[in-house]
Design an enzyme around this catalytic site. Structure first.
Site, PDB file in Angstrom:
ATOM      1  N   ASP A  45       0.847  -1.202   0.000  1.00  0.00           N
ATOM      2  CA  ASP A  45       0.000   0.000   0.000  1.00  0.00           C
ATOM      3  C   ASP A  45       0.878   1.246   0.000  1.00  0.00           C
ATOM      4  O   ASP A  45       1.554   1.537   0.985  1.00  0.00           O
ATOM      5  CB  ASP A  45      -0.889   0.021   1.251  1.00  0.00           C
ATOM      6  CG  ASP A  45      -1.766   1.269   1.286  1.00  0.00           C
ATOM      7  OD1 ASP A  45      -2.842   1.248   0.662  1.00  0.00           O
ATOM      8  OD2 ASP A  45      -1.369   2.274   1.909  1.00  0.00           O
ATOM      9  N   TYR A  50       3.214   9.692  -0.491  1.00  0.00           N
ATOM     10  CA  TYR A  50       4.287   9.119   0.330  1.00  0.00           C
ATOM     11  C   TYR A  50       5.667   9.337  -0.297  1.00  0.00           C
ATOM     12  O   TYR A  50       6.688   9.141   0.351  1.00  0.00           O
ATOM     13  CB  TYR A  50       4.091   7.611   0.578  1.00  0.00           C
ATOM     14  CG  TYR A  50       2.780   7.226   1.229  1.00  0.00           C
ATOM     15  CD1 TYR A  50       1.927   8.183   1.788  1.00  0.00           C
ATOM     16  CD2 TYR A  50       2.376   5.896   1.289  1.00  0.00           C
ATOM     17  CE1 TYR A  50       0.716   7.822   2.372  1.00  0.00           C
ATOM     18  CE2 TYR A  50       1.175   5.530   1.874  1.00  0.00           C
ATOM     19  CZ  TYR A  50       0.346   6.498   2.407  1.00  0.00           C
ATOM     20  OH  TYR A  50      -0.847   6.128   2.975  1.00  0.00           O
ATOM     21  N   LYS A  75      -2.588   5.852  -4.439  1.00  0.00           N
ATOM     22  CA  LYS A  75      -3.716   6.770  -4.179  1.00  0.00           C
ATOM     23  C   LYS A  75      -3.470   8.091  -4.884  1.00  0.00           C
ATOM     24  O   LYS A  75      -2.318   8.535  -4.977  1.00  0.00           O
ATOM     25  CB  LYS A  75      -3.855   7.020  -2.672  1.00  0.00           C
ATOM     26  CG  LYS A  75      -3.769   5.761  -1.825  1.00  0.00           C
ATOM     27  CD  LYS A  75      -3.977   6.007  -0.349  1.00  0.00           C
ATOM     28  CE  LYS A  75      -3.686   4.751   0.463  1.00  0.00           C
ATOM     29  NZ  LYS A  75      -2.278   4.586   0.853  1.00  0.00           N
ATOM     30  N   HIS A 108      -7.376   9.486  -2.045  1.00  0.00           N
ATOM     31  CA  HIS A 108      -6.728   9.468  -0.723  1.00  0.00           C
ATOM     32  C   HIS A 108      -7.615  10.068   0.370  1.00  0.00           C
ATOM     33  O   HIS A 108      -7.732   9.516   1.456  1.00  0.00           O
ATOM     34  CB  HIS A 108      -5.391  10.209  -0.796  1.00  0.00           C
ATOM     35  CG  HIS A 108      -4.400   9.750   0.224  1.00  0.00           C
ATOM     36  ND1 HIS A 108      -3.050   9.753   0.012  1.00  0.00           N
ATOM     37  CD2 HIS A 108      -4.556   9.267   1.484  1.00  0.00           C
ATOM     38  CE1 HIS A 108      -2.430   9.288   1.084  1.00  0.00           C
ATOM     39  NE2 HIS A 108      -3.324   9.001   1.986  1.00  0.00           N
TER      40      HIS A 108
HETATM   41  P1  NDP Z   1       0.852   1.272  11.973  1.00  0.00           P
HETATM   42  O1  NDP Z   1      -0.296   1.234  12.914  1.00  0.00           O
HETATM   43  O2  NDP Z   1       0.976   0.253  10.915  1.00  0.00           O
HETATM   44  O3  NDP Z   1       2.141   1.303  12.877  1.00  0.00           O
HETATM   45  C1  NDP Z   1       3.422   1.396  12.331  1.00  0.00           C
HETATM   46  C2  NDP Z   1       4.413   1.563  13.492  1.00  0.00           C
HETATM   47  O4  NDP Z   1       4.347   0.427  14.365  1.00  0.00           O
HETATM   48  C3  NDP Z   1       5.829   1.687  13.027  1.00  0.00           C
HETATM   49  O5  NDP Z   1       6.487   2.590  13.898  1.00  0.00           O
HETATM   50  C4  NDP Z   1       6.401   0.281  13.187  1.00  0.00           C
HETATM   51  O6  NDP Z   1       7.786   0.347  13.448  1.00  0.00           O
HETATM   52  C5  NDP Z   1       5.623  -0.229  14.385  1.00  0.00           C
HETATM   53  N1  NDP Z   1       5.364  -1.672  14.317  1.00  0.00           N
HETATM   54  C6  NDP Z   1       5.053  -2.405  13.215  1.00  0.00           C
HETATM   55  N2  NDP Z   1       4.843  -3.686  13.537  1.00  0.00           N
HETATM   56  C7  NDP Z   1       5.019  -3.777  14.877  1.00  0.00           C
HETATM   57  C8  NDP Z   1       4.959  -4.850  15.791  1.00  0.00           C
HETATM   58  N3  NDP Z   1       4.662  -6.088  15.407  1.00  0.00           N
HETATM   59  N4  NDP Z   1       5.232  -4.595  17.106  1.00  0.00           N
HETATM   60  C9  NDP Z   1       5.528  -3.348  17.510  1.00  0.00           C
HETATM   61  N5  NDP Z   1       5.613  -2.280  16.686  1.00  0.00           N
HETATM   62  C10 NDP Z   1       5.350  -2.495  15.381  1.00  0.00           C
HETATM   63  O7  NDP Z   1       0.848   2.758  11.364  1.00  0.00           O
HETATM   64  P2  NDP Z   1       0.896   3.445   9.934  1.00  0.00           P
HETATM   65  O8  NDP Z   1       0.427   4.825  10.167  1.00  0.00           O
HETATM   66  O9  NDP Z   1       2.185   3.257   9.249  1.00  0.00           O
HETATM   67  O10 NDP Z   1      -0.251   2.723   9.085  1.00  0.00           O
HETATM   68  C11 NDP Z   1      -0.022   1.613   8.235  1.00  0.00           C
HETATM   69  C12 NDP Z   1      -0.190   1.999   6.784  1.00  0.00           C
HETATM   70  O11 NDP Z   1      -1.494   2.543   6.553  1.00  0.00           O
HETATM   71  C13 NDP Z   1       0.736   3.133   6.299  1.00  0.00           C
HETATM   72  O12 NDP Z   1       2.063   2.711   6.149  1.00  0.00           O
HETATM   73  C14 NDP Z   1       0.032   3.540   5.031  1.00  0.00           C
HETATM   74  O13 NDP Z   1       0.339   2.627   3.999  1.00  0.00           O
HETATM   75  C15 NDP Z   1      -1.425   3.451   5.441  1.00  0.00           C
HETATM   76  N6  NDP Z   1      -1.968   4.747   5.877  1.00  0.00           N
HETATM   77  C16 NDP Z   1      -2.974   5.300   5.106  1.00  0.00           C
HETATM   78  C17 NDP Z   1      -3.531   6.511   5.446  1.00  0.00           C
HETATM   79  C18 NDP Z   1      -4.611   7.072   4.608  1.00  0.00           C
HETATM   80  O14 NDP Z   1      -4.966   8.251   4.791  1.00  0.00           O
HETATM   81  N7  NDP Z   1      -5.180   6.321   3.695  1.00  0.00           N
HETATM   82  C19 NDP Z   1      -3.067   7.281   6.611  1.00  0.00           C
HETATM   83  C20 NDP Z   1      -2.035   6.605   7.374  1.00  0.00           C
HETATM   84  C21 NDP Z   1      -1.540   5.388   7.015  1.00  0.00           C
HETATM   85  P3  NDP Z   1       8.898  -0.575  12.659  1.00  0.00           P
HETATM   86  O15 NDP Z   1       8.891  -0.171  11.224  1.00  0.00           O
HETATM   87  O16 NDP Z   1      10.160  -0.193  13.355  1.00  0.00           O
HETATM   88  O17 NDP Z   1       8.498  -2.015  12.884  1.00  0.00           O
END
Ligand code: NDP
Length: 274
Positions: A45, A50, A75, A108
């Protein structure tokens, strides 16, 4: 690893778990995507906002995985909304992704006065078979009602913020009624749910982590989920959720955590075209 698929309203198969690649710090995503593809992820995604569509394209090309086995989402950003500008934005995204077709193209965010024209452009791209499915993101009931009043094609997906503190019961019922697949962004609430007692207790009883409990709860709630991780251990952890099931009682306990609480908005000035 077979990570399971849901079927969209037009019959297209979409993986239940994908990799989100948004990073506020603008880390390079290429190696993490390659690693994710190696361990079994088949869905990525991204978004023009981004700034990493080229990285997705490079990682996919270098992975050697046949394009037909992947599910790629991008998006259209807010600054590109409108009919002609969306068609141009799509071509630009495809060039960066180095792809002939896209699996899912999303609006988006709803933009007043523009999203209906944007949707017409997505409908054209769908009819031309440049995209296998089209949908929206961050659309609430009033946004969907406005869209459905003019749309020829009902969106196949609505990607929204979704986690145990924000469960959108009314929106879910509305989307279900219209055959719109829900998809969870920030499913892990960016780690803000670690230490939650209910989730900790359930995790302990299954021998799983809190993140795995949340992601399993997503798919049992009917949500496609796209956790972001660029860490090899957590990438594997986040997709290893197909060997256990939450009971009705556990699903009910998690449902009680809802507080309709959104995450704090990031500083959007850092993002191109959002
Ligand atoms: P998430 O809820 O997926 O959390 C990501 C964070 O959690 C990172 O800091 C990651 O660090 C950490 N993490 C990941 N896996 C674990 C785990 N198993 N245990 C502990 N920590 C963990 O947040 P996002 O905001 O990134 O959302 C996911 C995706 O959603 C985005 O990447 C994007 O693609 C999408 N999105 C879409 C939006 C929209 O408006 N349509 C808005 C926001 C997000 P690390 O990398 O160090 O593991």
């Amino acid at each position: 690893m077979n990570n399971g698929y849901t079927q969209l309203s037009n019959g297209v198969q979409m993986p239940w778990v994908g990799l989100g690649v948004w990073t506020p710090e603008r880390e390079d995503a290429t190696e993490a995507i390659k690693r994710a593809l190696e361990i079994g992820y088949r869905s990525i995604d991204t978004a023009s906002a981004y700034g990493n569509e080229e990285q997705v394209g490079r990682a996919v090309a270098e992975s050697g995985i046949p394009r037909k086995d992947l599910f790629i989402t991008t998006k259209v950003g807010n600054g590109d909304q409108g009919y002609e500008s969306t068609l141009r934005a799509f071509e630009s995204s495809m060039e960066k992704l180095q792809m002939e077709y896209l699996d899912l193209y999303l609006i988006h965010w709803p933009v007043e006065g523009k999203s209906l024209d944007t949707w017409r452009a997505l409908e054209l791209l769908y009819k031309q078979q440049r995209v296998r499915a089209i949908g929206v993101s961050n659309f609430h009931i009033k946004d969907l009602e406005a869209l459905l009043s003019v749309a020829e094609i009902v969106p196949m997906v609505n990607q929204i913020e979704f986690h145990p503190l924000l469960t959108h019961m009314e929106l879910r019922a509305y989307c279900k009624q219209h055959g719109i697949q829900m998809e969870a962004w920030s499913p892990l609430m960016k780690g803000m749910l670690s230490g939650n007692k209910t989730l900790d207790d359930i995790a302990r009883s299954h021998g799983k982590t809190v993140a795995q409990i949340i992601l399993r709860w997503d798919i049992q709630s009917g949500f496609v989920t796209i956790p972001k991780s660029f860490n090899a251990t957590r990438l594997l952890e986040n997709i290893s959720i197909f060997d256990f099931t939450l009971t009705e009682e556990e699903m009910g306990r998690i449902a009680l955590l809802n507080k309709n609480e959104k995450m704090p908005m990031p500083d959007l000035s850092k993002f191109r075209n959002l």
